[in-house]
Design an enzyme around this catalytic site. Structure first.
Site, PDB file in Angstrom:
ATOM      1  N   LYS A   1       0.814  -1.223   0.000  1.00 51.07           N
ATOM      2  CA  LYS A   1       0.000   0.000   0.000  1.00 51.07           C
ATOM      3  C   LYS A   1       0.845   1.270   0.000  1.00 51.07           C
ATOM      4  CE  LYS A   1      -4.464  -1.688   1.471  1.00 51.07           C
ATOM      5  NZ  LYS A   1      -5.478  -1.809   2.528  1.00 51.07           N
TER       6      LYS A   1
ATOM      7  N   ARG B   1      -3.685  -9.866   5.126  1.00 48.88           N
ATOM      8  CA  ARG B   1      -4.182  -9.866   3.740  1.00 48.88           C
ATOM      9  C   ARG B   1      -3.055  -9.374   2.839  1.00 48.88           C
ATOM     10  NH1 ARG B   1      -6.293  -6.338   0.102  1.00 48.88           N
ATOM     11  NH2 ARG B   1      -7.987  -7.080  -1.229  1.00 48.88           N
TER      12      ARG B   1
END
Ligand code: 7PM
Length: 279
Positions: A226, A260
């Site tokens: 991210k 995740r």
């Protein structure tokens, strides 16, 4: 801690990996291009799924609607058509819990019928009908915090106190779930890294992961590749594995239960080393 996911059970007494299998045509950075002649190839999806399971994934997260900032909304029929065959194929071929990444009540129900074991909703079941639909499946749900909508959430994220606001939001959604018949032993919490948050907000939440762990509910952390990693390291999305693995270790150290991630094999190694040292 054991989570019942339909006909499969997840042992959360040590951290587990959720592999990202994003089958949208515009998905960013999951390493897969599953399209052939503009059509989703189930063979290609299954090959990637099988690799992730061999690499240690206990959950595969299947998404039919891109949550990328600015992504176009997908129609209901299109989302069902994208998700259901993938859920069915993976559930039949592999011993893994299939998580369906959706906010759409009809998709939750259709995916559950196709064998999904978990509902992952970045909108925390706030869409009309989502609470009841999720409750009707009897599946566990992951409640994620997001400020704003995907199209605009990164424009100007703002909080009086990000930890309190995220915690209180999740508490309110847990209460709404309980009232709809979803008991807390079927709820996973997720602070929603990158969803309407600046780097400082993300770092502040990360420093206080223990706050979520102490609720007693399982904690899912999704930071793989991210922008918070890009912002710290100044690296493009395909150069963020070391940053992702550093955060994976910090997450499990803080007590996170589910990671995740895109890089399943490497994250599984991090968890195995962590577990070996912890004994
Ligand atoms: C653009 C922005 C593309 C964000 C993709 C993303 C999470 C999730 C996603 C998460 C849970 C990504 C995200 N992130 N579901 N779905 N938690 N529960 O980087 O952090 O994969 S999409």
């Amino acid at each position: 801690m054991v989570l019942t996911c339909g006909h499969r059970a997840l042992d959360l007494s040590s951290p587990i990996v959720m592999g990202i299998l994003n089958t949208t045509p515009d998905s960013f950075s999951d390493g897969g291009n599953y399209y052939q002649n503009n059509r989703l190839s189930l063979d290609k999806v299954l090959a990637r799924a099988e690799t992730m399971v061999k690499d240690g994934a206990r959950i595969l997260d299947v998404g039919g609607e891109s949550t990328r900032p600015g992504a176009s909304l997908v129609g209901l029929a299109e989302e069902v058509d994208r998700v259901v065959p993938v859920v069915e194929a993976i559930n039949a071929a592999l011993d893994v819990v299939v998580s369906v990444d959706t906010s759409t009540p009809e998709v939750m129900v259709a995916a559950a019928e196709a064998g999904a074991g978990l509902i992952n909703d970045v909108r925390a079941l706030q869409k009309p009908g989502a609470l009841l639909a999720a409750a009707s499946t009897n599946l566990p749900v992951c409640l994620m915090h997001m400020q704003g909508a995907p199209s605009s959430m990164q424009a100007a994220p703002s909080y009086a106190g990000v930890l309190n606001e995220v915690s209180e939001f999740l508490q309110r959604r847990v209460k709404a779930c309980n009232e709809a018949g979803i008991s807390s032993d079927r709820i996973i919490l997720d602070p929603g890294f990158g969803f309407g948050k600046t780097l400082e907000h993300n770092l502040e939440l990360f420093r206080h992961l223990n706050t979520f762990v102490s609720t007693g509910m399982p904690l899912l952390v999704g930071v793989s590749r991210k922008s918070m990693i890009g912002n710290v390291l100044g690296r493009d999305v395909d150069q963020r594995m070391a940053g992702s693995l550093a955060l994976a270790l910090l997450s499990v150290q803080a007590g996170a239960h589910i990671l995740r991630v895109h890089d399943v094999a490497e994250t599984s190694d991090v968890i195995r080393m962590y577990s070996a040292v912890k004994g």
